[in-house]
Design a protein around this motif. Structure first.
Motif: not given
Length: 397
Positions: A95-104
């Motif tokens: 989840i943390q990787k996704l948040i960073r990748a998508e700049s959520l």
């Protein structure tokens, strides 16, 4: 709130076309909530290999201002029993990787189910310092967590800002594990009144190719869990047909229990009275609801089953069991009949009684209005407001 974005973390979530419908109630809920946020980000982590086991495929998708993500992560069956911290570690990492990748960017988190989404959401909350709401949907899992004082549950409840419980009678149980009741709110599940509405029964049958001159008994649910009680429905039907032959029971849903249930149907000679029709598109379920004379859910345990509200929304009587939050909703024989779980004789008696009853469709439909997502969703928004989503206050006061 600065950006007025909501992050939803869910154990499961439907795919874009709703052919895979696990946790469809979460999707229906955010369809209402989307009007109050700039963006809603839905994250449903998928363990590597799960697509093969579930025979489905997950791809990220977007509709309107809702963005849905299925990040993959490593998991191991042993983690469930022996190393839950390992499970949380790998899922949170994804989840943390996704948040960073998508700049959520988000200002509020809502997790559905304490384990495992709530436990992961607590970690995300700690990193981003935003309020967290956890909705606990389960029945037996919840009870076991209280009785065994399970660490992951208690820690998640202590560290979140609010807890929503779908069954009112369970709320006092939180005190047993030291959770203050002023952070616990009772809000039942709901249904979409735009999808599940009262339609002409004969027309619905015609569209589905169903016979018009018999009594139709309906069950809708995935065939994955024996706790759904399909075995007892089949046993009850064996009793029902000894009283009347003008009945046909349809079981809508697919899963690993299908072969076992087929064998039970054949061994009892009920193949002319019970039909397993497999999974159906979610958009087709309202037709099935309206085509039936009575809806039956013979569960051994439940939280707050969405199909119960959908059934009532179509003005149909609900025949079920006294489990979970069901008795809190079916409070009168005007709306349905309840039996003890695992009792096919009482279940058959209630099915027969329901088929002989002239139900007041209008009264059932009017009763169901309080459970539409429009009503239920506003209660959720008020919880958001209480824990710091200040920009929502004008929307719900």
């Amino acid at each position: 709130m600065k950006s007025n974005n909501l992050l939803v973390i869910s154990n499961d979530f439907p795919n874009a076309d709703n052919k895979y419908v696990r946790e469809i109630f979460v999707k229906e809920q955010i369809m209402f909530l989307k009007e109050y946020f700039e963006n809603i980000y839905v994250v449903s982590p998928i363990a590597i290999g799960m697509e093969f086991l579930r025979k489905t495929h997950y791809e990220n998708y977007r509709f309107e201002n809702i963005h849905v993500y299925f990040p993959k992560y490593f998991n191991c069956p042993l983690f469930f029993k022996y190393c839950r911290d390992g499970w949380i570690y790998f899922e949170e990492k994804a989840i943390q990787k996704l948040i960073r990748a998508e700049s959520l960017q988000f200002d509020l988190i809502h997790a559905h189910f304490t384990w495992h989404s709530g436990a992961v959401a607590v970690k995300v909350k700690e990193k981003y310092n935003v309020p967290l709401v956890i909705t606990e949907h389960t029945s037996q899992t919840f009870t076991d967590a209280i009785e065994k004082k399970e660490t992951q549950f208690i820690r998640s409840w202590n560290l979140c800002d609010a807890i929503i419980r779908v069954r009112k009678g369970d709320i006092p149980l939180f005190e047993r594990v030291g959770i203050p009741l002023d952070k616990v709110y009772y809000i039942p599940n709901g249904y979409s009144h735009k999808s599940f509405l009262n339609l002409d029964s004969q027309n619905s049958r015609k569209q589905l190719g169903l016979p018009s001159n018999i009594k139709i008994i309906l069950n809708v649910g995935n065939l994955y869990d024996e706790a759904k009680g399909h075995k007892y429905l089949i046993e009850a039907m064996n009793i029902v047909i000894k009283q009347r032959k003008d009945v046909l029971c349809f079981i809508v849903g697919g899963g690993i229990l299908e072969t076992k249930l087929k064998k039970q149907i054949l061994s009892t000679g009920l193949e002319d009275y019970i039909k397993l029709v497999g999974s159906k598109p979610y958009t087709e379920i309202p037709l099935w609801m309206n085509a039936c004379d009575v809806f039956v859910l013979p569960s051994l345990s439940e939280g707050n089953p969405t199909v119960m509200f959908e059934c009532l929304g179509c003005g149909k009587p609900f025949v079920g069991t006294k489990v979970g939050g069901v008795p809190e909703i079916i409070v009168s024989d005007d709306y349905g009949l309840l039996s003890e779980p695992g009792d096919p004789n009482e279940l058959a008696k209630n099915i027969l009684s329901s088929l002989d009853t002239s139900w007041d469709t209008k009264k059932i439909k009017e009763y169901s209005i309080q459970f539409t997502w429009g009503v239920v969703g506003k209660k959720i928004l008020k919880v958001y407001s209480k824990i710091g989503a200040t920009s929502l206050r004008l929307c719900v006061d």
